[in-house]
Design a protein around this motif. Structure first.
Motif, mmCIF file in Angstrom:
data_model
loop_
_atom_site.group_PDB
_atom_site.id
_atom_site.type_symbol
_atom_site.label_atom_id
_atom_site.label_comp_id
_atom_site.label_asym_id
_atom_site.label_seq_id
_atom_site.Cartn_x
_atom_site.Cartn_y
_atom_site.Cartn_z
ATOM 1 N N LEU A 52 0.825 -1.203 0.000
ATOM 2 C CA LEU A 52 0.000 0.000 0.000
ATOM 3 C C LEU A 52 0.864 1.259 0.000
ATOM 4 O O LEU A 52 0.539 2.243 -0.675
ATOM 5 C CB LEU A 52 -0.944 0.007 1.200
ATOM 6 C CG LEU A 52 -2.135 -0.942 1.137
ATOM 7 C CD1 LEU A 52 -2.813 -1.049 2.496
ATOM 8 C CD2 LEU A 52 -3.127 -0.497 0.066
ATOM 9 N N ARG A 81 -1.410 -2.569 -7.330
ATOM 10 C CA ARG A 81 -2.844 -2.861 -7.180
ATOM 11 C C ARG A 81 -3.112 -4.355 -7.334
ATOM 12 O O ARG A 81 -3.906 -4.937 -6.588
ATOM 13 C CB ARG A 81 -3.659 -2.063 -8.201
ATOM 14 C CG ARG A 81 -3.840 -0.616 -7.801
ATOM 15 C CD ARG A 81 -4.612 0.177 -8.816
ATOM 16 N NE ARG A 81 -5.000 1.470 -8.267
ATOM 17 C CZ ARG A 81 -5.222 2.534 -8.992
ATOM 18 N NH1 ARG A 81 -5.120 2.488 -10.319
ATOM 19 N NH2 ARG A 81 -5.567 3.679 -8.420
ATOM 20 N N VAL A 84 -1.759 -6.020 -4.111
ATOM 21 C CA VAL A 84 -2.656 -5.783 -2.974
ATOM 22 C C VAL A 84 -3.914 -6.636 -3.122
ATOM 23 O O VAL A 84 -4.368 -7.259 -2.158
ATOM 24 C CB VAL A 84 -3.004 -4.277 -2.849
ATOM 25 C CG1 VAL A 84 -4.172 -4.057 -1.887
ATOM 26 C CG2 VAL A 84 -1.786 -3.487 -2.393
ATOM 27 N N ALA A 85 -4.466 -6.696 -4.322
ATOM 28 C CA ALA A 85 -5.667 -7.509 -4.560
ATOM 29 C C ALA A 85 -5.383 -8.978 -4.246
ATOM 30 O O ALA A 85 -6.224 -9.655 -3.640
ATOM 31 C CB ALA A 85 -6.143 -7.351 -5.996
ATOM 32 N N ARG A 95 -9.133 -7.221 4.758
ATOM 33 C CA ARG A 95 -9.931 -6.168 4.107
ATOM 34 C C ARG A 95 -10.688 -5.338 5.148
ATOM 35 O O ARG A 95 -10.806 -4.122 5.006
ATOM 36 C CB ARG A 95 -10.907 -6.774 3.103
ATOM 37 C CG ARG A 95 -11.659 -5.729 2.301
ATOM 38 C CD ARG A 95 -12.505 -6.340 1.213
ATOM 39 N NE ARG A 95 -11.728 -6.854 0.107
ATOM 40 C CZ ARG A 95 -11.255 -6.104 -0.892
ATOM 41 N NH1 ARG A 95 -11.491 -4.810 -0.896
ATOM 42 N NH2 ARG A 95 -10.580 -6.650 -1.861
ATOM 43 N N LEU A 136 -7.665 1.065 -4.599
ATOM 44 C CA LEU A 136 -7.670 -0.310 -5.094
ATOM 45 C C LEU A 136 -8.177 -0.451 -6.527
ATOM 46 O O LEU A 136 -7.822 -1.406 -7.210
ATOM 47 C CB LEU A 136 -8.513 -1.192 -4.171
ATOM 48 C CG LEU A 136 -8.059 -1.260 -2.709
ATOM 49 C CD1 LEU A 136 -8.978 -2.173 -1.921
ATOM 50 C CD2 LEU A 136 -6.620 -1.697 -2.588
#
Length: 145
Positions: A52, A81, A84-85, A95, A136
């Motif tokens: 992040l 991204r 992170v996903a 989350r 995100l």
């Protein structure tokens, strides 16, 4: 005598897994198993915060130095991204705690972005200017007003 945990960690892990598969719970090294499980959870949280921070630093650079936008920044944003996903997909419970993680990551991101583009960190807002969705999703911030 040095415990197996300290002597050969890999062998210790294999032994603990074997004991679990066999249902031999009384033979497990419970204290060290708890320590390792706690450590694994902390490692996943640190990885998410680091990803992040990189993502937020690049979003800040994208917003505050539009004249320097390039393929490298764009690709870094996309890669982070995706990473992170993947972390959130593998660890869905993280989350629910994204807000404090973003807060921690943003503190690092402002310092990183300031260093990389040669400005004072006070150029950036004190709190993260992006929503979770903007961070995100496929959001590309406009230049700062």
């Amino acid at each position: 005598m040095t415990p197996l945990y300290e002597q050969d960690f890999s062998e210790w892990v294999e032994r603990q897994a074997s004991l679990l598969r066999q249902g031999r719970f009384d033979d497990l090294d419970v204290a060290h198993l708890i320590e390792e499980l706690d450590s694994m959870g902390a490692s996943e949280r640190r990885e998410l915060i680091n990803r992040l921070a990189i993502l937020l630093a690049h979003l800040l650079k994208w917003r505050y130095q539009p004249e320097r936008r390039g393929n490298s920044w764009r690709l870094t944003i996309k890669i982070q991204r995706l990473d992170v996903a993947a972390l959130l997909r593998d660890n869905p419970s993280l989350r629910a705690r994204l807000d404090p993680f973003i807060h921690d990551a943003y503190a690092k991101a402002t310092l990183q972005a300031a260093r990389e583009i040669g400005v004072e960190e006070t150029l950036f807002p004190a709190v993260c200017p992006f929503t979770v969705e903007q961070i995100l999703d496929d959001h590309w911030p406009d230049a700062a007003a």
